[in-house]
Design an enzyme around this catalytic site. Structure first.
Site, PDB file in Angstrom:
ATOM      1  CG  HIS A  21      -1.895  -1.120   1.246  1.00 63.65           C
ATOM      2  ND1 HIS A  21      -3.250  -0.942   1.077  1.00 63.65           N
ATOM      3  CD2 HIS A  21      -1.727  -2.459   1.420  1.00 63.65           C
ATOM      4  CE1 HIS A  21      -3.866  -2.108   1.135  1.00 63.65           C
ATOM      5  NE2 HIS A  21      -2.954  -3.046   1.354  1.00 63.65           N
ATOM      6  CG  ASP A 123      -4.885   1.973   1.463  1.00 56.69           C
ATOM      7  OD1 ASP A 123      -5.512   1.394   0.565  1.00 56.69           O
ATOM      8  OD2 ASP A 123      -3.715   1.668   1.780  1.00 56.69           O
ATOM      9  CD  GLN A 337       9.158  -8.507  -6.155  1.00 63.02           C
ATOM     10  OE1 GLN A 337       9.214  -9.181  -5.127  1.00 63.02           O
ATOM     11  NE2 GLN A 337       8.007  -8.161  -6.707  1.00 63.02           N
ATOM     12  CD  GLU A 360       7.848  -4.475  -7.801  1.00 63.02           C
ATOM     13  OE1 GLU A 360       8.403  -3.452  -7.390  1.00 63.02           O
ATOM     14  OE2 GLU A 360       8.114  -5.618  -7.374  1.00 63.02           O
ATOM     15  CG  ASP A 376      -5.536  -8.907  -3.169  1.00 63.38           C
ATOM     16  OD1 ASP A 376      -4.765  -9.504  -2.386  1.00 63.38           O
ATOM     17  OD2 ASP A 376      -5.192  -7.909  -3.829  1.00 63.38           O
TER      18      ASP A 376
END
EC number: 2.4.1.-
Length: 473
Positions: A21, A123, A337, A360, A376
């Site tokens: 987030h 959010d 990453q 990503e 999710d």
């Protein structure tokens, strides 16, 4: 910089305290601040702010266009300040963190009263935030860091309990479907909890909802979510942190040297995020799956905060590292990453399918091997397959990870000629939505269109309507 002078519009952003987030919110903040017409107050806990400070470009840090504002959560012996983040938080402390965040509403009201921003962007996990803003006559819009697919699927049963989801092209596998819905399609207790949280946040948004997605991926879900909410739904993604400074990520040098020795697209990066810690059984199945695949891999192993005794050797099957040999690099704790995904020898991402990780992978053109764990992620895994940019490693009838399926999925994505379509589709995503995409996104025109210093709910809706129109042109 005096944020209140001239025509500068002030925006306060309040993300949830998870990396998935914080980083999309930060990328949105960076893009808006570059317009020079916006001053961003980025509000979060002290430990979260410390984590994002290194990701602020020097230009933004020097002109103070993004100002970090601490949100103080009540502390307790079980949840001291350094645990006011989901990063590495033991799962049993997650309810305490959620409760502490709710209890911070009073301090947040003081922040809003003091800073008096023109707009709040909040959010998905803070239904109290827009209520506080409304009491101070500050318009608030929701920014969802997950996709429209999951949001629309979750909200649909509430609006149309007796009808099937109208635009579905993929079906959740039995294990996941049973977790969220009953046999007749109604929501389970867990599904109702998720729906209630989402509905409270989305329906209170002022005329518009922002999602970290893009139309080429989720057009039909974005449009249907707009129907369910009776609001404009604006895709502003993919919002992904793009490292661009040499030496920015410690430890990358040794990883890069290892990757440089591998063949192009021959290696998979394995990561399950910062919040989920696979069980011993899950770790073994994943490890044996990697071994059976005979593909090179970099695996990031994370352990909960406070766990100082666990080692890589203890977490993995006996003899695994020796058998893997030069095919394997196992990193404890953290790895850069984005930089790994950008490397030419990376040919796949074995992922829990958290939305941020999925974005990503797509942004850097890397096909995805989906191993969803919770929340999710099953919906995201289905979307990966529907979009043709990856495959899901199927679980057995009891919902357990199967090593053979992990190995099969990795081989399909990285090696087999029959799945060149997946690799090609992933590369197309990179071409369309890679590192330069967001700079071209119509969100970057925010400054040219946003003319009113202190917008009302109506003007916020009108502004984002223009954004949607420009997106479709």
């Amino acid at each position: 910089m005096d944020a209140q002078q001239g025509h500068t519009t002030t925006i306060l952003m309040l993300p949830w305290v998870g990396y998935g987030h914080l980083l999309p919110f930060l990328e949105l903040a960076k893009s808006l601040s570059r317009r020079k017409l916006f001053h961003i107050y980025f509000c979060s806990t002290s430990v979260s702010l410390d984590a994002i400070k290194p990701k602020l470009p020097p230009s933004i840090s020097s002109d103070d266009s993004i100002q970090l504002v601490e949100l103080r959560l009540p502390s307790s012996p079980e949840l001291p300040p350094h645990l006011h983040t989901t990063n590495g938080l033991p799962s049993h402390l997650m309810p305490a963190l959620h409760q502490a965040f709710v209890m911070a509403a009073q301090h947040f009201q003081v922040i809003l009263q003091t800073l008096a921003p023109h707009l709040l962007i909040y959010d998905i996990l803070q239904p109290w935030a827009p209520q506080v803003a409304s009491s101070l006559n500050i318009p608030a819009i929701n920014f969802s860091t997950t996709g429209a697919s999951m949001l629309s699927r979750t909200l649909h049963p509430t609006h149309y309990p007796s009808s099937k989801f109208p635009i579905s092209e993929f079906v959740l596998h039995n294990h996941w479907r049973a977790m969220y819905t009953t046999a007749d399609g109604a929501l389970t207790e867990e599904g109702h909890k998720i729906e209630e949280t989402l509905a409270n946040c989305l329906h209170t948004s002022c005329g518009v909802v922002l999602v970290n997605s893009f139309r080429e991926l989720e057009t039909k879900y974005i449009d249907y979510l707009s129907v369910l909410l009776n609001k404009k739904v604006v895709p502003v993604g993919p919002l992904v942190y793009e490292p661009n400074q040499e030496g920015e990520d410690e430890g990358y040098s040794s990883i890069k040297n290892w990757l440089d020795k591998k063949e192009p697209s021959s290696t998979v990066f394995v990561s399950f995020g910062t919040e989920y810690f696979p069980s011993k059984e899950e770790m073994e199945e994943i490890a044996y799956g990697l071994e059976l695949s005979e593909v090179n891999f970099i695996w990031v192993l994370r352990f909960p905060q406070g766990d100082s005794t666990s080692t890589i050797e203890d977490a993995l099957p006996k003899g695994f590292l020796e058998r893997a040999g030069e095919r394997a690099m196992v990193v404890k704790g953290w790895a850069p990453q984005a930089k790994i995904l950008k490397h030419w020898s990376t040919g796949g991402l074995v992922s829990h399918c958290g939305w941020n990780s999925m974005m990503e992978g797509m942004m850097f053109g890397v096909p995805i091997i989906a191993v969803p764990m919770h929340l999710d992620q099953p919906f995201n895994a289905g979307l990966v397959e529907e979009a043709g940019v990856g495959v899901e490693a199927k679980r057995d009838s009891d919902g357990k990870i199967q090593r053979e399926e992990v190995a099969k999925s990795i081989k399909e994505v990285v090696i087999e000629k029959t799945r060149e379509d997946v690799r090609k589709k992933a590369r197309e995503m990179d071409t369309k939505h890679g590192p330069t995409y967001f700079s071209r996104s119509k969100v970057s025109s925010f400054g040219r269109l946003y003319k009113i210093n202190r917008p009302t709910t109506l003007t916020v809706g009108r502004f984002w309507s223009k954004q949607i129109k420009m997106k479709r042109e």
